[in-house]
Design an enzyme around this catalytic site. Sequence first.
Site, short mmCIF file in Angstrom:
data_model
loop_
_atom_site.label_atom_id
_atom_site.label_comp_id
_atom_site.label_asym_id
_atom_site.label_seq_id
_atom_site.Cartn_x
_atom_site.Cartn_y
_atom_site.Cartn_z
N GLU A 65 -10.41 -12.32 1.50
CA GLU A 65 -11.19 -11.24 0.91
C GLU A 65 -11.28 -11.34 -0.61
O GLU A 65 -10.91 -10.42 -1.35
CB GLU A 65 -10.60 -9.87 1.33
CG GLU A 65 -10.67 -9.65 2.84
CD GLU A 65 -10.13 -8.29 3.26
OE1 GLU A 65 -10.54 -7.80 4.33
OE2 GLU A 65 -9.27 -7.74 2.55
N ARG A 81 0.84 -1.20 0.00
CA ARG A 81 0.00 0.00 0.00
C ARG A 81 0.87 1.25 0.00
O ARG A 81 0.66 2.18 -0.77
CB ARG A 81 -0.93 -0.01 1.20
CG ARG A 81 -2.23 -0.78 1.02
CD ARG A 81 -2.03 -2.23 0.55
NE ARG A 81 -3.29 -2.94 0.44
CZ ARG A 81 -3.79 -3.72 1.40
NH1 ARG A 81 -3.12 -3.90 2.53
NH2 ARG A 81 -4.94 -4.33 1.21
N TYR A 139 -3.73 -5.70 15.19
CA TYR A 139 -3.57 -4.89 13.99
C TYR A 139 -3.06 -3.52 14.44
O TYR A 139 -3.83 -2.66 14.89
CB TYR A 139 -4.89 -4.78 13.22
CG TYR A 139 -5.08 -5.89 12.21
CD1 TYR A 139 -4.74 -7.21 12.52
CD2 TYR A 139 -5.60 -5.64 10.95
CE1 TYR A 139 -4.91 -8.23 11.61
CE2 TYR A 139 -5.77 -6.65 10.02
CZ TYR A 139 -5.42 -7.95 10.35
OH TYR A 139 -5.58 -8.96 9.44
#
Length: 764
Positions: free
Chosen positions: A348, A171, A441
């Site tokens: 996902e 990312r 996380y």
Amino acid sequence: MKSLLSLLLLIACSFAALAQQKAPTAQPALIPYPASLVPQAGSFTITGSTKLVLAKEAAVFQKEAEQLQELLANGIGKKLATTKKPSNNSMLLQYDKTITAPEGYLLTVTPAQVTLAAKEPAGMFRAIQTLRQLLPPTIEKKQPQQLVLPALQIKDQPAFDWRGMHLDVSRHFFSTDYLRKYIDLLALYKFNKLHLHLTDDQGWRIEIKKYPKLTEEGAWRTFNNHDSVVIAKSKENPDFALEEKHLVQRNGKILYGGFYTQAEMKEIISYAASKHIEIIPEIDMPGHMMAAINAYPILACDEKTGWGKDFSIPVCPCNESTFTFAEAVLTEIADLFPSQYIHIGADEVEKTTWTQSAACKELMQKEGLKNVNELQSYFVHRIEKFLQSKNKKVIGWDEMLDGGVAPSAVVMYWRSWEADAPLKAARNGNQIIMTPVNTLYFDALPDKNSLEKVYNFQVIPDGLNTAEAKLVLGAQANLWTEYIPSENRAEYLYMPRMTALAEVVWTNRKDYDSYQARLKEHYKRLTALDVHYRVPDLTGFSEESVFVDQATLQVQKPLDNLTIRYTTDGSLPGSTSPVLDKPLPITQTATIKLAAFTPEGLKGDTYTINYKKQNYAAPAKATATQAGLQATYVAGSFKSADDIAKTAGTKNTVTVKTVQVPPQAKADKFGVQFRGYLAIPETGIYTFYLTCDDGGILRIADRMVVDNDGLHSAIEKSGQVALQKGLQPIALDFIEGGGGYTLKLTYSKDGSTPQEIPESWLKQ
């Protein structure tokens, strides 16, 4: 008589000196704390005349000895003379075949000698990291200094084999220099796994020689929605600025990106190996592959690219060309990374295109696959079988369990809302790595409770028997970088939470007060290492504060060396703002912003305190005859808690005895409205603490108390309200945006410790 008194005085002084010599020293500031540590009397001073002893049988530790020499040279200015024979004033690296744990070690410090003993080089390296933490923090910089070690005996080994940290370089990209810094920090805190997320929709970061367009095109992008968000945030916080070293100009456009050549990655792998850290690569498939599909559209069913309903369009598992591509990529990855593991993601996955593909319908019929979840399992099985031919183990996220997975795969548990996933994996025979989103996380915004939450994390989940518990390899924390564009922002989010996890997975014994005391000393070391850590939270106030006559702002500092600066004009506190060094009286409505600064100039979070002058709210003229609150549940997607009232969806109202989401709330996304009264037992100013994941708004006596709205991770916010004794209306609106929720409401009065709201208070 004088002689007798002198003798008695001499004896008393001797006993006092002896008592002082044998008195326990302060607990060494070690993180993670060793399995066993026994303080001893005295200390050992390392000087230029100290010798390093490396006997013939300890030659296996030669590389570790060189790293110890480099460390000590920072302080004494030169390497120690080496010898093979032990003597006084020496540091002995000793081979000890009786130590069974691969990373186990013994460390003994006496006034005459230091002995580091291990059976494996990894154990010796861990011993050196312990010794490093026993030395002054200034050892991290090259400067002359006295190096004194407290006398002690340590016997140590890790509680878990998998002690990991993760870094998403897809990312937002991180340089090879930063990977080395990250690895150094992992080594300092005895982590042994680095999970590198190398590919995703937003960027392909590793060179694949057979498919050069993966990096020629897939490693670069024009600014996306994540970049737009961080660019906007950078106006107030420079840590959100995109780093210029990852920006290039091509054909009149500014592109963001970067990638690692295979040669660069080999150097990083070698560097990590020297610190006894294994790098596990992740090549995400079949989903999260947009960067690859944009470069090679043939990978998608019917060459469709872009976004589906929830996630990006995946590669097509029904075309042999997909497996040709995947196997070629994974062959290069398997050859490059010596790790026994390769992570393939398998999470996902947007399967809509699979249901529409003629090729997939044909394959499913041929293979007897009942649904697209089983089609994903078909893909994963084929990839796993191929990697097994390369002597590699597959790791995937826990979605792999949905359509069935082979017992040989390692399951990484992240969906905390799927509480039974670890048990399913264990009963299927899969090894498990714990990394639940609600705790580990580290891209989730921290608050004052985050550190303790990590420290109290339970690696072995409830419900596993002894045999099943052995399948839990350990735990790791993840750092997803959609909104982490800089190295400084990354360090703010993972440090000091990384230190809490380090103790969880190495020592696996809980002593939070001790850990907190030791952590205070580690901020000095992190400063010496140029780590942009998150400054500990300021306390002693609420974001929304009220007073009847007047109030006093008295901030509690977690570290003595912090300077608190504040403003009253709405501007952000800076290095020249007024210093808040004494209690501040509040006599009128005001907004105060404050922040803490370290002596080195590192700035902590900015806190906004809204003070309101308020009368005690009169109780409601109502009669409550029933215990509990009304909870109205509405399925649907809401961006704000206030949106619940606007929906025309079906509403289901039940009574709850505590402030908790009713069991009827089974949708992935929903809202809940709590209504009723609080039976306030005495007049006063009450503070309420609302923790939400995702968002919530609390109103009491028709007054806004806590605004914790929006879609975000579990964050606590607080507010105050002045209440008279009696029934006071409460309205709490809560939204869950998908992926598991947290809702907690506590209170305090007059500065008392926060506690649960008693059931007897809840009325309707």
